[in-house]
Design a protein around this motif. Structure first.
Motif, short mmCIF file in Angstrom:
data_model
loop_
_atom_site.label_atom_id
_atom_site.label_comp_id
_atom_site.label_asym_id
_atom_site.label_seq_id
_atom_site.Cartn_x
_atom_site.Cartn_y
_atom_site.Cartn_z
N VAL A 76 65.17 -70.05 -58.17
CA VAL A 76 64.87 -70.83 -56.99
C VAL A 76 64.57 -69.88 -55.84
O VAL A 76 65.13 -68.77 -55.78
CB VAL A 76 66.04 -71.78 -56.61
N CYS A 94 66.50 -79.78 -56.66
CA CYS A 94 66.09 -78.64 -57.49
C CYS A 94 65.81 -79.04 -58.94
O CYS A 94 66.58 -79.78 -59.55
CB CYS A 94 67.18 -77.57 -57.47
N ALA A 96 64.59 -76.30 -61.01
CA ALA A 96 64.15 -74.96 -61.41
C ALA A 96 64.52 -74.60 -62.84
O ALA A 96 63.91 -73.71 -63.42
CB ALA A 96 64.73 -73.92 -60.45
N CYS A 97 65.53 -75.25 -63.39
CA CYS A 97 65.86 -74.97 -64.78
C CYS A 97 66.04 -76.28 -65.54
O CYS A 97 66.06 -77.36 -64.95
CB CYS A 97 67.10 -74.07 -64.91
N ALA A 100 68.18 -79.67 -64.92
CA ALA A 100 67.78 -80.80 -64.07
C ALA A 100 67.45 -82.04 -64.90
O ALA A 100 67.57 -83.17 -64.41
CB ALA A 100 66.57 -80.40 -63.23
N ARG A 103 71.26 -83.50 -66.14
CA ARG A 103 72.36 -83.76 -65.21
C ARG A 103 72.36 -85.22 -64.77
O ARG A 103 71.31 -85.88 -64.74
CB ARG A 103 72.23 -82.87 -63.98
N LYS A 164 74.88 -75.42 -60.31
CA LYS A 164 75.07 -76.69 -59.61
C LYS A 164 74.82 -77.89 -60.52
O LYS A 164 74.93 -79.03 -60.07
CB LYS A 164 74.12 -76.76 -58.39
N CYS A 165 74.48 -77.63 -61.75
CA CYS A 165 74.24 -78.72 -62.71
C CYS A 165 75.05 -78.49 -63.98
O CYS A 165 75.29 -77.34 -64.38
CB CYS A 165 72.76 -78.81 -63.07
N ALA A 180 68.48 -68.43 -62.41
CA ALA A 180 67.71 -69.40 -61.63
C ALA A 180 68.49 -69.91 -60.43
O ALA A 180 67.96 -70.08 -59.34
CB ALA A 180 67.29 -70.57 -62.54
N CYS A 181 69.76 -70.16 -60.62
CA CYS A 181 70.56 -70.85 -59.60
C CYS A 181 71.19 -69.91 -58.58
O CYS A 181 71.69 -70.35 -57.55
CB CYS A 181 71.67 -71.63 -60.32
N PHE A 184 71.23 -70.15 -54.60
CA PHE A 184 71.98 -71.22 -53.93
C PHE A 184 73.39 -70.75 -53.59
O PHE A 184 73.88 -70.98 -52.48
CB PHE A 184 72.04 -72.47 -54.82
FE1 SF4 Z 1 68.41 -76.02 -60.02
FE2 SF4 Z 1 70.70 -74.70 -60.36
FE3 SF4 Z 1 70.49 -77.22 -61.24
FE4 SF4 Z 1 69.16 -75.28 -62.50
S1 SF4 Z 1 71.43 -75.46 -62.34
S2 SF4 Z 1 68.32 -77.29 -61.87
S3 SF4 Z 1 68.62 -73.90 -60.79
S4 SF4 Z 1 70.40 -76.54 -59.09
#
Ligand code: SF4
Length: 264
Positions: A76, A94, A96-97, A100, A103, A164-165, A180-181, A184
């Motif tokens: 990200v 997001c 990015a991976c 998403a 989740r 975050k997921c 990727a995360c 954040f």
């Molecule tokens: Fe985005 Fe992080 Fe969730 Fe991947 S784990 S989709 S980088 S927020």
């Protein structure tokens, strides 16, 4: 920081018979004394403690870890968010991976906008994914006990995860997902301005320290994170402690070590 009531603390931690052999040490030279102090406070023989190592300045999370698989996820972009609410919105959007796609919702973190303590786990579990909050369930309850043992409430500390997921089936985060995360969490730390970071568990410790060493080797030392040299301590994840309650004494030693890093 308030003085800690040892008896109350040990009760909170579920450690009923545990003796501090030497809680008085010169704390002015943090690096040389901390491993020694932790060893003295441990409920285990000295030989089980890792040898003292030099503090390392922790580099920014801008590279995949040493054991990284080929990175399949785009990192990200660095956030320009001015506050946590703006950053939370960026996280919520997001994709990015691949997490998403699976989740229920993102789990940003919880706590005051600025907090002295920032606890960092690896990723939301199933319950966290459902509720949108970090560290709920039994592991979350034990984390609350750990925080209470420090004479603090959960509302006074910040709790977040590397990811975050939620990874499906509670699997470990993949290196590409951590890569990727990472921006954040980096921005979260910048905004929260904690005085100490506590990495909970091997995955977050290895990711933050860019290390492939086992947790038992990494704990018991004070590291420094980022340009502001925020003290970083490594300890066990509460979920591990639920399985291995005999290691609560080690966690308490780690928390004392973290506590000493916060200026009075
Ligand atoms: Fe985005 Fe992080 Fe969730 Fe991947 S784990 S989709 S980088 S927020």
């Amino acid at each position: 920081m308030p003085e800690l009531d040892r008896d109350a603390i040990l009760k909170q931690m579920g450690i009923m018979q545990w003796v501090l052999r030497d809680a008085k040490g010169d704390e002015s030279v943090v690096q040389d004394k901390t491993a020694q102090s932790v060893q003295a406070m441990s409920d285990k023989p000295a030989a089980e403690e890792p040898p003292a190592q030099s503090a390392s300045v922790v580099e920014e999370l801008n590279q995949p870890g040493p054991a990284a698989e080929p990175v399949r996820s785009a990192q990200v972009p660095e956030s320009t968010a001015q506050n946590l609410d703006a950053l939370r919105n960026e996280v919520a959007a997001c994709e990015a991976c691949a997490l998403a796609q699976t989740r229920t919702q993102t789990v940003f973190g919880a706590g005051p906008d600025q907090a002295d303590w920032l606890f960092i786990g690896e990723a939301p579990g199933q319950q966290e994914d459902r509720q949108g909050q970090p560290f709920v369930g039994r592991a979350g309850g034990l984390l609350t006990q750990m925080v209470n043992a420090l004479a603090l409430s959960r509302e006074q500390v910040y709790v977040a995860n590397m990811l975050k997921c939620h990874p499906p089936d509670n699997r470990d985060p993949l290196p590409g997902e951590l890569f990727a995360c990472a921006p954040f969490l980096r921005k979260q730390i910048e905004l929260i301005q904690p005085k100490v970071l506590v990495a909970l568990g091997q995955i977050s410790a290895q990711a933050l320290l860019k290390s492939d060493q086992p947790l038992e080797t990494l704990r018991g030392q004070v590291y420094q994170y980022g340009a502001n040299n925020i003290p970083l301590i490594v300890t066990y994840h509460p979920a591990y402690l639920l399985r291995q309650p005999d290691d609560k004494g080690k966690v308490w030693a780690d928390l004392l070590l973290a506590h000493r890093q916060i200026p009075v």
